[in-house]
Design a protein around this motif. Structure first.
Motif, PDB file in Angstrom:
ATOM      1  N   SER A 197     -18.710  -8.708  91.742  1.00 26.33           N
ATOM      2  CA  SER A 197     -18.737  -9.998  92.431  1.00 26.33           C
ATOM      3  C   SER A 197     -18.484  -9.820  93.925  1.00 26.33           C
ATOM      4  O   SER A 197     -19.142 -10.455  94.760  1.00 26.33           O
ATOM      5  N   GLU A 222     -21.170 -10.735  96.785  1.00 27.17           N
ATOM      6  CA  GLU A 222     -20.826 -11.657  97.869  1.00 27.17           C
ATOM      7  C   GLU A 222     -21.031 -10.988  99.228  1.00 27.17           C
ATOM      8  O   GLU A 222     -21.530 -11.613 100.182  1.00 27.17           O
ATOM      9  N   SER A 265     -16.168  -6.377  86.848  1.00 27.80           N
ATOM     10  CA  SER A 265     -16.853  -7.643  87.122  1.00 27.80           C
ATOM     11  C   SER A 265     -16.407  -8.198  88.472  1.00 27.80           C
ATOM     12  O   SER A 265     -17.227  -8.704  89.252  1.00 27.80           O
ATOM     13  N   SER A 266     -15.118  -8.064  88.735  1.00 27.64           N
ATOM     14  CA  SER A 266     -14.596  -8.522  90.018  1.00 27.64           C
ATOM     15  C   SER A 266     -15.178  -7.702  91.159  1.00 27.64           C
ATOM     16  O   SER A 266     -15.538  -8.237  92.219  1.00 27.64           O
TER      17      SER A 266
END
Length: 493
Positions: free
Chosen positions: A56, A60, A52-53
Motif C-alpha cells: 500500500s 501510494e 500488504s501495508s
C-alpha cells in the motif's frame, strides 16, 4: 514386615510425586502445542498484514510520483504551446511585411515610394517578431523526475524477521523482600538499544520452585517498565512465596519469559477466631464491633453461618496451618462476663512476628496484645499473668497504659489510632509501636513458657486487624539497638 511396609510406602509416595510431576509436564507440553498453533497463525497473519501495508505504501508513493510527473508535463506543455502560438503569429506578421517591402521595392512610382518606405519602416519597428525571446521558456528535459530504487531495492531484499529480544535473567541474589515490598532486579545477556520496555508477571503461591500449571492464583501483569528493576509495594503476604518472571520487548515483538524464580515472603497471617469471642462482639473476618444486643443476635448469626464458618470451609481446611487449632470453647462463649475478648486463630511459638490493629479512639475501652491459650473465660487482658497488652481507657478520662498481671504503667505519649505489635518469641520481647510513625510506645520483656496468641478486647467501640505483614525494617533496627539495654518495664513483666 513393618520395615518393608515403610520402605514400600516411601517408594509409593516418591512414585506418586513423580507421576504428578510428569502429568504436570504433559499438561505443559499440550499447552505448548496449542500455543504453538495459535502463535504460528498469528505471526502469519502479521506477515500478510505487514506486506500488504508495504504494498500500500509503494502504491501510494507511485501514485503520488505519477501525479507530479503529469502535473509537470501539463505545465510545460502549456508554456511551450503558448510560446509556439506567439511565434507563429509573429512569423505570419513578419512575412506579410516582407512581402509588402518587396512589392514596394519593385514599384516604379516615385511619388508614393517615399511614403510607403516610411510606413514599412514603422511597421517593422513595431512588429512582434522583434519583441519575441527566441529561447524556450521551459526545458523539455524530464530527467529530474527519474527514479533510482537501487538502494531501496537492496533494503527491501534485506527485509528479514525481527530479532527477538534476548531473555532476561532475574538476579535472585540482588532481589529484596522487606517491609511488605519486593524489589525484583534483572539483567540482559548483553546491552540491546532496541529494547523499549519490559513486562513483569508475578503471582502468589504456596509452593517453592517453578510454577505449576494449575496454580491457585493467576498471573498479575506489570507493563511498560523502562528500567531493569521494579518494586511492588503495599503487598499483603498471605502466601508463603511469590513467583516472578520477566520478558523484554522492542517496538514490535516480545521475547521469551525468563526462568521463573520464587521468593519467600515470610509474614504472620491469622484471622480472628469468632468461636472464642465474647457474645457482645460481632466478628467479621478481621474486624470486630461491639454489639450491645448480645447473645441472641450472635447465636442467630452463628447458626445461619455455621456451615460457612472459615474454620470449616474447604479452602481453610486445605490451607490450615499446624499452628491453627479449633478453639476449645466452653459453654456458649469462650469469654464471658466483662472479658470482652477475642483471640486470633494462630499461635506464636517461634520467630519474630508483626501485625497492626486500627481502633476507634472513641471506644470506651480497647486492648491489644498477646495471651496464653489458657486465658480464663472471665479473665480480662492484662489483669492476669497469662496476658500482656496495651490498653486504652476512655471512660472517665482518656489514658493509654501497658498492662500485665494486674499491674499497669501509664504511657506518656499521644494516643495513635493504629498500633503495631511486634513479638519475638525466643527473646521474650513484646513491643508496641505507633504504626504510622514507628515510634516505640512500650516493650515487655519476659520469657514465654508456652505459645502465645494475638488477643484483643473492645467495649463500646470497634477495631480491625491487618495481618500478612513483615516486621518493618525500622522496628528490627530499633530492636537491635535496644537488645543490650535493660528493660524499663521490668515491673510489669
Amino acid at each position: 514386615m513393618e520395615d518393608q511396609k515403610e520402605s514400600l510406602h516411601k517408594i509409593t509416595t516418591t512414585l506418586a510425586l513423580k507421576n504428578e510431576e510428569i502429568q504436570n509436564f504433559i499438561c505443559c507440553l499440550k499447552q505448548s502445542l496449542q500455543n504453538l498453533e495459535a502463535n504460528s497463525t498469528r505471526v502469519q497473519e502479521d506477515l500478510d498484514s505487514e506486506f500488504s501495508s508495504l504494498h500500500s505504501v509503494l502504491d501510494e508513493l507511485k501514485e503520488g510520483m505519477l501525479t507530479r510527473m503529469k502535473q509537470e508535463r501539463a505545465s510545460r506543455t502549456y508554456e511551450l504551446q503558448n510560446q509556439l502560438s506567439a511565434c507563429t503569429k509573429a512569423l505570419e506578421s513578419s512575412e506579410e511585411l516582407l512581402e509588402l517591402a518587396n512589392q514596394t521595392l519593385c514599384s516604379s512610382e516615385a511619388d508614393g515610394f517615399t511614403q510607403a518606405a516610411k510606413d514599412i519602416k514603422d511597421s517593422v519597428t513595431m512588429a512582434p517578431a522583434f519583441r519575441l525571446s527566441l529561447k524556450a521558456k521551459v526545458s523539455d528535459n524530464m530527467s529530474h523526475l527519474m527514479v533510482d530504487f537501487t538502494q531501496e531495492r537492496g533494503m527491501l531484499k534485506s527485509i528479514n524477521f525481527l530479532p527477538v529480544p534476548a531473555t532476561p535473567d532475574i538476579l535472585v541474589s540482588e532481589c529484596q523482600v522487606c517491609d511488605n515490598t519486593i524489589t525484583v532486579i534483572w539483567a540482559l545477556p548483553e546491552p540491546d538499544p532496541k529494547i523499549d520496555h519490559f513486562i513483569l508477571e508475578h503471582r502468589r503461591t504456596n509452593h517453592d520452585g517453578p510454577p505449576r500449571l494449575r496454580e491457585d492464583y493467576p498471573w498479575m501483569v506489570v507493563e511498560g517498565i523502562r528500567q531493569t528493576e521494579h518494586t511492588l509495594t503495599g503487598l499483603r503476604f498471605d502466601t508463603r512465596y511469590m513467583t516472578f518472571r520477566v520478558k523484554a520487548c522492542n517496538k514490535a515483538v516480545a521475547g521469551e519469559f525468563s526462568e521463573p524464580i520464587t521468593l519467600e515472603t515470610n509474614a504472620f497471617v491469622f484471622k480472628l477466631d469468632s468461636g472464642s469471642s465474647h457474645q457482645n462482639l460481632r466478628v467479621e473476618d478481621l474486624s470486630v464491633e461491639w454489639d450491645s444486643s448480645g447473645g441472641k443476635v450472635q447465636d442467630m448469626r452463628k447458626e445461619k453461618n455455621r456451615t460457612n464458618s472459615p474454620m470449616h470451609s474447604p479452602a481453610r481446611t486445605a490451607m490450615m496451618s499446624p499452628k491453627r487449632t479449633p478453639s476449645a470453647r466452653v459453654g456458649r462463649d469462650r469469654f464471658t462476663a466483662e472479658s470482652y475478648t477475642v483471640l486470633g486463630d494462630t499461635m506464636i511459638d517461634c520467630g519474630q512476628q508483626y501485625w497492626e490493629v486500627r481502633f476507634d479512639k472513641e471506644s470506651k475501652a480497647f486492648g491489644a496484645g498477646v495471651a496464653l491459650r489458657s486465658l480464663g473465660r472471665f479473665d480480662q487482658l492484662g489483669k492476669t499473668s497469662a496476658s500482656w497488652c496495651i490498653h486504652l481507657n476512655n471512660w472517665l478520662q482518656q489514658s493509654l497504659t501497658a498492662k500485665h498481671n494486674n499491674k499497669a504503667r501509664t504511657l506518656d505519649c499521644p494516643i495513635p489510632d493504629r498500633i503495631g505489635i511486634y513479638c519475638n518469641y525466643e527473646e521474650g520481647t513484646l513491643s508496641f509501636y505507633n504504626a504510622r510513625t514507628k515510634l516505640l510506645l512500650h516493650t515487655f520483656r519476659t520469657k514465654f513458657q508456652q505459645p502465645v496468641i494475638p488477643a484483643f478486647m473492645v467495649w463500646n467501640g470497634s477495631f480491625s486487624v491487618q495481618t500478612g505483614m513483615q516486621v518493618p525494617t525500622i522496628v528490627l533496627s530499633g530492636q537491635k539497638r535496644n537488645s543490650g539495654t535493660s528493660s524499663s518495664n521490668a515491673s510489669l513483666t
